[in-house]
Structure formats: structure tokens, C-alpha cells
Design an enzyme around this catalytic site. Sequence first.
Site, short mmCIF file in Angstrom:
data_model
loop_
_atom_site.label_atom_id
_atom_site.label_comp_id
_atom_site.label_asym_id
_atom_site.label_seq_id
_atom_site.Cartn_x
_atom_site.Cartn_y
_atom_site.Cartn_z
N SER A 212 0.86 -1.19 0.00
CA SER A 212 0.00 0.00 0.00
C SER A 212 0.89 1.24 0.00
O SER A 212 2.07 1.16 -0.35
CB SER A 212 -0.95 -0.04 1.19
OG SER A 212 -1.93 0.96 1.06
N ASN A 213 0.36 2.37 0.39
CA ASN A 213 1.16 3.60 0.42
C ASN A 213 0.66 4.50 1.55
O ASN A 213 -0.28 4.16 2.26
CB ASN A 213 1.11 4.30 -0.94
CG ASN A 213 -0.32 4.65 -1.32
OD1 ASN A 213 -0.92 5.51 -0.72
ND2 ASN A 213 -0.86 3.94 -2.31
#
Length: 402
Positions: A212-213
Site C-alpha cells: 500500500s502507500n
Amino acid sequence: MQLQGKHIVLGITGSIAAYKAALLCRLLRTAGAEVQVVMTPLSKEFITPLTMATLSRRPILVEFFDPENGAWNSHVSLGEWADLLLIAPATANTLAKMAGGVADNLLLTTYLSARCPVAVAPAMDLDMYAHPATQQNLQTLRERGVRIVEPAEGELASGLTGKGRMAEPDAILRFTEELLAASEKKKSLNGRRFLVTAGATIEAIDPVRFISNHSTGKMGYAIAEELAARGADVTLVSGRTVLPVPEGVRRVEVLSAEEMYRASVEAFGGADGAVMCAAVADYTPDRVSECKIRKGDGELLLRLRRTRDIAAELGAVKGGRILVGFALETHDEEAHAEEKLARKHFDFVVLNSLRDPGAGFRGDTNKVTFIDARGHEALPLLPKSEVAARIADRIERLLAAE
Ligand code: C5P
């Protein structure tokens, strides 16, 4: 006379708090509103139709048709007449039916066909209110844009004390006045539909891990809130975030880039435009392991494949509709943003650089530059809500130029 000339459908359901609906009805009328009362069959056991008809100065409605003469009570025209559908008190049962789309009385069919804002004032015993089923129903309704007048803590009809007591009529009146005043201001984007994507996507590696980020979704949520406050019908396709649903916004929660793609294509179908604010994964694991990957001594190689570029795909079919993109860059910012403007068919790009202090992830401020075919406009460091307002201003100018 804050409510002068406003049309309010006051829905009453079967709760002890129905007696407070009499006072609420009077307050609404004194504030200038026209009130049409719609009662559920059970609510007549708690307060008489005669009382409500006298206070509202209109015959109350309960059934789909008048059994005496067969005259039809049209829920569609009620929904069109109303500037607000206010259900007070709203029982756990009615809230559940609203969330489930059940249409077994006139009030529920009016709700399902209402195009106006809808507000509910829940009233029930503390355990019913706290029950996960009720909480989930309220959340579902909130996500569909229904406004909730929070119940108060206090003594309940059961003799117990806790949260579930319907808000007092004067508090509901104030809520109503604010809601209708806000919808007055909404004119500029009334009747427009927008898609906003926000937040980070999650690409599963195995049942435990993911890629993810750092996106929190704050910028996209601020944009959705601003567009909705200006009257637009907003669908917010949101990746993982802890943010609450902005008022009046319909949220569709997704996890992966692929899910976000599907939800966005669907919402873009009937939309006048989209703001692509989500931080979408560009790569996803080629295959998701069914079991948790066990650690070994050596290296672990993950093969990743490209995800679909949602913005580019919407850009290819946008026609005359508006498409706004974001670019978060760490170097060669403006050149990259210009390349995206052309390739994804954006009307303008909102560029933010991670090099600017106060811009980008997590914070409540952002420093952006608008880039379009005509040039660049650099804004100072602003709260994200203010950046959202500037974006909405630009969207309005584009719509006006259509
Ligand atoms: O190419 P890049 O990811 O930098 O482009 C950013 C813009 O494209 C943002 O508006 C982002 O929301 C959108 N985007 C998208 N789908 C992707 C990747 C980016 O909608 N798979």
C-alpha cells in the site's frame, strides 16, 4: 422565520418519543415551514392523527390510499414536494427498513423516492441503539447521505439511563434550519454528479500482508465534502482510510486497484465529471498466495504486474466531461504533471511535490500548482479544505464554459 416557505415532510414512527413530534411540528410551523405529517401505522398508538393534523393544519397520511374513497396518496409527489424529509422519532425498526430498502408503508416509500435531503432523529432504548445492527444501519444511511440528529444521553422510557433518547425538539429545529440553510448555499453545483476517488489501495500478497502507500485520503475527502456542500451528488470511491464519510456524500469502500477501477467506472457512467485523488497502486502481486507465506532462509521474490490506470481509462471515454487528476512527484514535477495532463486527458492536474514542506500525505495543509493547457497557477500553502474549494471553483468555471 428561517424556514419560511419550506416544505417539510415530518415522518413519525412508533416510539414513545412520538409525543415530542407534536412540539417539533409546532416549532417548524412557527419558523415558517409547511409541514406534511406522514405516520407509520404503529405510531398512531403513540400520538393521535388528530393531534398531528391539528398542529400541522393538514390531514396526516398513513396509508397508501384512503380506504373511504380509494384516493391514492402518492409517495412520489410527496417526495417531490418536500425540501426535507425529517423522520422524528425514527425507531430502530424504521432505520433498519430504510437501510434495507423495505417499502411496506407510506413513510418508507416516501423515503425511497425522496430527492430532497433526509434527516432522522433516532429514538430507542440504549441497548437497541448500541446494538451493532442498529449502528451498522445508521452507518449505511450516513454513507448514503442521510443526516442523523444524534440522540442524547438521559433517562429513557424503560427507566434506564443512557444514549438513545431522541434529541429535543428545539435541537432538531436548529439542525433543520442549518441543514436547509446549507442546502440553499448549494446552488452552484446543484444537479451535477461527480465521482471522487480517494485514499490508498491495498494489494494483497497473502492473507496477512499487502502493498500500500501513505495516502490518508484527506485531500480527496475534502474535495468530496466541498463538491457536496455546493450541491453536487457525489460518489466517493475510497480506499482504506479512517476518515468519516463527509456529509451528504455517498461512499463506496474498496480495497484493491481493481476494485477501485470497477467502482469508478460504474460511478463515472452517469457523472458530469471526476476528481481522481486516490493513490492507486501501479503494481499488484501477480498472484495472491492462499496461505501465509512462510519465511525461509533465502530471498523472496515477488512478481508484480501492472494495475489498470483508472484515470487514463476514464480519460479515454470522458467525452466532454470534466476529469481532474493529481500528480504527486518527487522530482521533475512540472514536466511529469504536463505529461499526465496530456496522456490521461485531464482538464487540469493538481500537482503537489513531496519536496514542499506541509504538502502531500497526512497533514491538513497542501501546497499545489494547477496545471492546464493554458499554463501554471501556483497556490500558497493552504488548508486542504481551501485547496478543495479552489479545485471546486475551477470545476465550476469549466462547467460554465461548456
Ligand atoms: O501516473 P500517476 O499515478 O502519477 O497519476 C496520478 C493520477 O492518476 C492521479 O489522479 C491518480 O488518482 C490517477 N491514477 C489512477 N489509477 C492508477 C494510477 C493513477 O486513477 N492506476
